[in-house]
Enzyme design. Structure first.
Site, PDB file in Angstrom:
ATOM      1  CB  SER A 112       8.437  -2.341 -13.631  1.00 41.81           C
ATOM      2  OG  SER A 112       9.748  -2.597 -14.029  1.00 41.81           O
ATOM      3  CB  SER A 138       9.946  -5.534 -15.661  1.00 43.86           C
ATOM      4  OG  SER A 138       9.308  -5.250 -14.446  1.00 43.86           O
ATOM      5  CE  LYS A 189       6.517  -7.387 -13.569  1.00 44.05           C
ATOM      6  NZ  LYS A 189       7.078  -6.125 -13.057  1.00 44.05           N
TER       7      LYS A 189
END
Ligand code: GLN
Length: 477
Positions: A168, A144, A69
């Site tokens: 997330s 996310s 990420k």
């Protein structure tokens, strides 16, 4: 079968037995990325244009491709948190989680998309445009950590890392049909994770089997002196075992959640999973979490926004990435950098966080929220005196179409009801695959008390055995 389709454990065994080479594996993953990426758009930065440095040949992940990420710092490689404000910032150091993987031999294919500063649930709040769900490219992958989930789901890499502040990791895992694990707060070092809500943030893995999550956790869960909230005990044992059992274990449903509506496939998955647990000899129980059901969403957003507003103060146009050089003074520079640099969701949270912590309101909002948080942690502690695990949904609905988000912000925030209490109490949570409804995967969540991470993954192994493992998504092909 193509090499990119192999799960992490099979990749490791295949490489060890020299059934294929790291470069053959790398080429297969790269080819898969080239084929699907125009449909998926999971990457912010690709680093697979050069041949892999094989890393540590002796490490357990020697030659295994992965993605991170884009809020995990990578030394010398652009790290954006999906925000314009970081510009082309290249961190001078590696996040500890990545350092551990790199030392174990993992090979970085790139940095993947997310909601800006991890604020959101769709991957649509990114300065780099949305990522698409590999099972249905008209739909969101969740967020996310949407890029990390999509990359594993589409077969780009056998595992990836994301971060979870209020869901997330677990929510995109369930939307993309992979396993996602949010460890106990303090289990994985946050050093080098770009902060959102520091008391809630936690790094964790995505993979296509529970065993693969165990492999990644065995590398991630190590003490790090660079993170003062990191555990200091002996490293937990994440060894995969087949002879695990749920016989006599108590698995509870949350009483208050029974009144809330769920999409039919999710309700059906709850029934099916409950049956699997009963067949395995578990005792289905019920726990009551009234404070969680009533106040967790408000409490979380008050705390997350308060912490975010403090954490994001550092983006001032001086220390990181994007700046302007023709401002009349410092105030104008701050204004212009922050107005252009941040997206609208981030700005509205900074403003809300500023108001919530402002001296005349602080006691009424921020301090009150910290007290509610303590009550929530106590409520869970009591519940875990009566049960070993809690079974609950990840979200009330399946992934919606891109562009069809609810206009009402509060409604969007409320969809986090099943994930964010876990962060408020610092608990571990496993998002597991239960099957498909049409072409869309359906995930559920198992949570346990603090530090029950390895037991929770053992329970996941049993669930996977009965419910089946996910298949690689078609990636829009
Ligand atoms: N959707 C939640 C939020 O926007 C959770 C995000 C996360 O876990 N990073 O705060």
């Amino acid at each position: 079968m193509e090499l990119y389709e192999l799960n992490l454990n099979d990749v490791i065994e295949g490489l060890k037995a020299k059934r294929f080479s790291p470069s053959e594996l790398y080429a297969s993953c790269k080819q898969r990325i080239d084929t699907c990426e125009p449909n998926i758009h999971a990457f912010i930065t690709r680093t697979d244009d050069t041949q892999p440095q094989t890393g540590n040949d002796g490490g357990i992940f020697a030659g295994v491709p992965t993605v991170l990420k884009d809020n995990l710092c990578t030394k010398g490689i652009r790290t954006t948190a999906a925000s314009r404000i970081l510009g082309d910032w290249k961190p001078p150091y590696d996040a500890t989680a990545w350092k551990y993987l790199r030392e174990a031999g993992a090979v970085l294919m790139g940095k993947v998309n997310m909601d800006e500063f991890a604020m959101g649930s769709t991957c649509g709040n990114s300065a780099f445009g949305p990522t698409h769900n590999p099972h249905d490219i008209s739909r969101v992958p969740g967020g996310s950590s949407g890029g990390s989930a999509a990359a594993v789901s589409a077969g780009y890499v056998p595992f990836s890392l994301g971060s979870d502040t209020g869901g997330s990791i677990r929510q995109p895992a369930s939307f993309c049909g992979v396993y996602g694990f949010k460890p106990t707060y303090g289990m994985v070092s946050r050093y080098g994770l770009i902060s959102y809500g520091s008391s809630l943030d936690q790094i964790g893995p995505f993979a296509r089997t529970v065993r693969d999550l165990q492999l990644v956790m065995s590398v991630l869960a190590q003490y790090d002196p660079m993170d003062s909230s990191c555990f200091r005990e002996k490293n937990p044992d994440f060894t995969h075992r087949e002879d695990v059992s749920l016989k006599g274990k108590r698995v509870a449903l949350v009483k208050e959640f029974q009144d809330f509506t769920l999409d039919a496939p999710i309700a059906e998955a709850m029934t099916r999973t409950r049956k699997v647990l009963e067949d395995e000899g578990a005792i289905i129980a019920e726990v009551s979490l009234p404070v969680v059901a009533r106040y967790a969403v408000a409490c979380y957003y008050a705390l997350a926004m308060s912490e975010a507003h403090t954490n994001l103060e550092r983006y001032d146009g001086v220390r990181y990435g994007y700046t302007v050089t023709d401002a009349a003074g410092v105030k104008e520079m701050f204004e212009r950098v922050r107005s252009y640099g941040f997206g609208s969701e981030v700005k509205s949270r900074i403003i809300a966080g500023t108001c919530l912590t402002e001296p005349s309101r602080c006691d009424e909002y921020y301090v009150a929220a910290t007290k509610v948080r303590t009550l929530i942690a106590q409520e869970f502690a009591r519940a875990f005196g009566e049960t070993d695990y809690i079974l609950q949904p990840v979200t009330p609905s399946l992934p919606h179409r891109i562009g069809e988000e609810d206009e009402d912000e509060m409604k969007v925030y409320e969809t986090d009801l099943y994930t964010l209490p876990v962060n408020l109490a610092g608990l571990p949570g496993l998002s597991f695959f239960t099957g498909y409804a049409g072409n869309l995967p359906v995930g559920l969540q198992l949570i346990g008390p603090r530090w029950s991470d390895s037991g929770l993954l053992d329970a996941g192994v049993i669930l996977e055995r009965h419910l089946g493992s996910p298949k690689i998504a078609n990636g829009g092909i």
